[in-house]
Write a protein that holds these residues in place. Structure first.
Motif, PDB file in Angstrom:
ATOM      1  N   LEU A 117       0.830  -1.202   0.000  1.00  0.00           N
ATOM      2  CA  LEU A 117       0.000   0.000   0.000  1.00  0.00           C
ATOM      3  C   LEU A 117       0.868   1.256   0.000  1.00  0.00           C
ATOM      4  N   TYR A 120       2.439   1.677  -3.351  1.00  0.00           N
ATOM      5  CA  TYR A 120       1.453   2.121  -4.336  1.00  0.00           C
ATOM      6  C   TYR A 120       1.269   3.637  -4.254  1.00  0.00           C
ATOM      7  N   VAL A 121       1.081   4.137  -3.039  1.00  0.00           N
ATOM      8  CA  VAL A 121       0.919   5.583  -2.849  1.00  0.00           C
ATOM      9  C   VAL A 121       2.187   6.312  -3.292  1.00  0.00           C
ATOM     10  N   TYR A 122       3.337   5.785  -2.906  1.00  0.00           N
ATOM     11  CA  TYR A 122       4.618   6.377  -3.291  1.00  0.00           C
ATOM     12  C   TYR A 122       4.735   6.459  -4.815  1.00  0.00           C
ATOM     13  N   MET A 124       2.346   6.459  -6.999  1.00  0.00           N
ATOM     14  CA  MET A 124       1.352   7.399  -7.543  1.00  0.00           C
ATOM     15  C   MET A 124       1.860   8.841  -7.438  1.00  0.00           C
ATOM     16  N   VAL A 125       2.550   9.136  -6.356  1.00  0.00           N
ATOM     17  CA  VAL A 125       3.046  10.495  -6.126  1.00  0.00           C
ATOM     18  C   VAL A 125       4.308  10.757  -6.952  1.00  0.00           C
TER      19      VAL A 125
END
Length: 161
Positions: A117, A120-122, A124-125
């Motif tokens: 998770l 994934y966020v990393y 996306m950014v």
């Protein structure tokens, strides 16, 4: 009324400390990742180097714009020594929490999908994912920083400012 002003002043100082800490964190985190991933230095040693660089940045920021009053303004050597001692305790806490979160609990992050998770966020950014081991180090550092921030702010506010 005086209590409200005191609380408001404390909250304002904490917000400024968060900003200063954000700047110091960028220095600290960048150094950690550079020394660990680029130079291959052990994550605990790299974390200590980053912490020391962040400590210097925090000291400069605290005296320039975080706290309105300094209890030891007339004794800068004593002030910095105490600031560094508090930072030294913060460094020990940093090493303890990095060891705990990466070396002891690191396998659980993946098992429970936390690193996936976070990665994934990393991605996306920033556009690309981290390697699994790097992701565990980064996540461990973020959790560590949150805990050590509370120690550093509280001790410095009570003793120095």
């Amino acid at each position: 009324m005086a209590e409200q002003n005191g609380l408001k002043s404390l909250l304002q100082a904490f917000v400024r400390y968060l900003l200063a800490g954000g700047i110091a964190f960028i220095v600290d985190f960048s150094a950690l990742m550079f020394f660990n991933t680029v130079l291959g230095i052990n994550h605990l040693v790299a974390s200590a180097i980053g912490f020391c660089l962040g400590l210097l940045v925090t000291y400069l920021c605290c005296n320039k714009f975080v706290f309105a009053q300094r209890k030891m303004e007339d004794s800068p050597k004593t002030e910095f020594s105490i600031f560094a001692i508090i930072g030294g305790v913060g460094l020990l806490l940093t090493l303890l929490f990095m060891w705990l979160f990466k070396d002891v609990l690191g396998g659980l992050w993946s098992e429970f999908g936390i690193t996936q998770l976070f990665n994934y966020v990393y991605s996306m950014v920033l556009g690309s994912p981290m390697q699994e081991g790097t992701c565990v180090v980064a996540l461990s550092k973020l959790l560590t920083e949150a805990l050590v921030l509370l120690w550093n702010f509280g001790a410095r506010k009570i003793i120095l400012y």
